[in-house]
Design a protein around this motif. Structure first.
Motif, PDB file in Angstrom:
ATOM      1  N   GLY B 104      -0.727  41.274  47.386  1.00  0.00           N
ATOM      2  CA  GLY B 104      -2.081  42.106  47.640  1.00  0.00           C
ATOM      3  C   GLY B 104      -3.138  41.730  46.861  1.00  0.00           C
ATOM      4  O   GLY B 104      -4.185  42.634  46.909  1.00  0.00           O
ATOM      5  N   ASP B 107      -6.928  37.952  49.054  1.00  0.00           N
ATOM      6  CA  ASP B 107      -6.838  37.878  50.458  1.00  0.00           C
ATOM      7  C   ASP B 107      -6.635  36.291  50.706  1.00  0.00           C
ATOM      8  O   ASP B 107      -7.554  35.583  50.787  1.00  0.00           O
ATOM      9  CB  ASP B 107      -7.930  38.647  51.175  1.00  0.00           C
ATOM     10  N   ARG B 109      -6.041  34.949  53.456  1.00  0.00           N
ATOM     11  CA  ARG B 109      -6.579  34.384  54.612  1.00  0.00           C
ATOM     12  C   ARG B 109      -8.086  34.016  54.439  1.00  0.00           C
ATOM     13  O   ARG B 109      -8.806  32.980  54.802  1.00  0.00           O
ATOM     14  CB  ARG B 109      -6.720  35.784  55.705  1.00  0.00           C
TER      15      ARG B 109
END
Lengths: 112, 285
Positions: B104, B107, B109
């Motif tokens: 975490g 990110d 993505r």
């Protein structure tokens, strides 16, 4: 389906909704502006300044109607986003020009 | 920071996995007569996980043959050697970093969206400028920030500190890296690319994507990746670690022989290609 018709017109008659039929190149063949590029008012001004006299365009369909309030909100978001990302370079002429080009493109996309 | 401390940090690159031999062979096949396509296919087929990812990738909308490619041999016939070779290299490298960011701290993505975006924009620009081997420009753009992933893997605490400073001081990630680590992702990425023996022009694009005028082997490729990275930041495509558009040095436009207006002419194609590239990102993430 609309059949594409090519037409060569003087640069003065070029408007933002038109689509280029081919690349705009310098006499030596170097590419100035690609055929797939989106024409906006400021691009047309820049092309004129660049000395382009005539262009070949294809006919296109009219833009669809969209809610003016939605458009206005999205336009504002585009402007604010660009201002935020360009915050450290917005005094540099090249970056101001780039920001203008991207703003025209993003706003033009919203309207098309 | 002392030179020996920096050197020790750079040496930590050796702690990262080696590039899988299939990727190495795929990259160097054209220059090594002792490696044949048949041999390459048979070595890849030993790893069915890689084969399945490669087939998913070449069947994605990105390559335009959705669902029509059933084998690696067919992929080679339909897409050509360079494209399949690049798909193998992309999958292999991205596999190495597949677990990064799962805690975490960042990110993945958005990181990969920025990487794929830079690859796509590099390919569009090189295509418009009629450079040969536009697929290599895509790979150079895709991999330009691998040094950031290496930092996250090797120096996770430093990376968190870098992100904190970037946010608090409103600085770029490269400034944050230099301040905290004494090194930045271009140096670390370059060391990794050298260790993996990636093609020299791609090593250079990773090393010089913030100062392409220093490149020697293929200055146009470094300049293309530099401009593409800036454009992705300006267009908010993914996230490169900070929210700043850097100043574009006119020297880079001179290397490419273009005016700012040229960029306007690429934007429609960038939009179209980014739509197709979503399928590429989906296979990677």
């Amino acid at each position: 389906m609309t059949k594409a018709i090519e037409k060569t017109i003087p640069i003065e008659k070029l408007t933002p909704n038109m689509t280029l039929a081919r690349d705009i190149t310098k006499p030596n063949g170097d590419l100035v502006f690609g055929q797939k590029g989106k024409l906006t008012d400021s691009i047309i001004v820049r092309l004129r300044r660049f000395g382009v006299r005539k262009v070949t365009v294809v006919t296109g369909k009219a833009d669809e109607y969209q809610d003016p309030e939605y458009i206005e909100k999205k336009m504002k978001e585009i402007e604010e986003g660009l201002n935020y990302r360009f915050r450290k370079v917005d005094h540099i002429p090249l970056m101001i020009e780039l920001k203008g080009i991207l703003s025209d493109h993003l706003k033009g996309k919203l309207l098309s | 920071m002392k030179q020996d401390v920096l050197a020790r940090k750079l040496d930590r690159i050796n702690d990262l996995p080696s590039l899988p031999s299939v990727a190495f062979e795929a990259m160097h096949l054209l220059h090594q007569p002792d490696i044949t396509i048949e041999r390459l296919i048979s070595s890849i087929q030993l790893d069915q996980a890689i084969v399945s990812k490669i087939l998913r990738l070449v069947n994605s909308a990105f390559y335009g043959f959705q669902g029509k490619i059933g084998s690696l041999s067919q992929a080679l016939v339909l897409l050509g050697f360079n494209t399949v070779s690049n798909a193998i290299v992309s999958i292999s490298i991205l596999d190495i970093f597949s677990g990064v960011g799962r805690d975490g701290s960042f990110d993945p993505r958005l990181f990969w969206l920025h990487a794929v975006g830079t690859g796509v924009v590099s390919q569009v620009i090189s295509h418009q400028l009629k450079y040969p081997h536009v697929e290599n420009f895509f790979i150079a753009g895709l991999l330009h920030d691998i040094g950031k992933l290496a930092i996250i893997m090797l120096f996770p605490e430093d990376f968190n500190q870098i992100l904190k400073e970037v946010k608090e001081k409103d600085i770029s990630i490269i400034e944050g890296e230099s301040g905290v680590l004494g090194l930045d992702h271009t140096e670390i990425g370059h060391r990794l690319a050298r260790r993996w023996k990636l093609p020299i022009e791609i090593q250079e694009a990773i090393r010089f994507h913030h100062c392409p005028w220093k490149a020697k082997e293929n200055r146009a490729m470094s300049a293309t990746v530099y401009l593409s990275d800036c454009l992705c930041r300006a267009l908010d495509i993914g996230h490169g670690g900070d929210s700043l558009v850097p100043e574009i040095d006119a020297k880079a436009l001179t290397i490419l022989g273009i005016e700012p207006l040229f960029i306007a002419g690429c934007l429609e194609e960038i939009d179209l290609e980014m739509e197709r590239a979503k399928s590429f990102s989906a296979v990677l993430s």
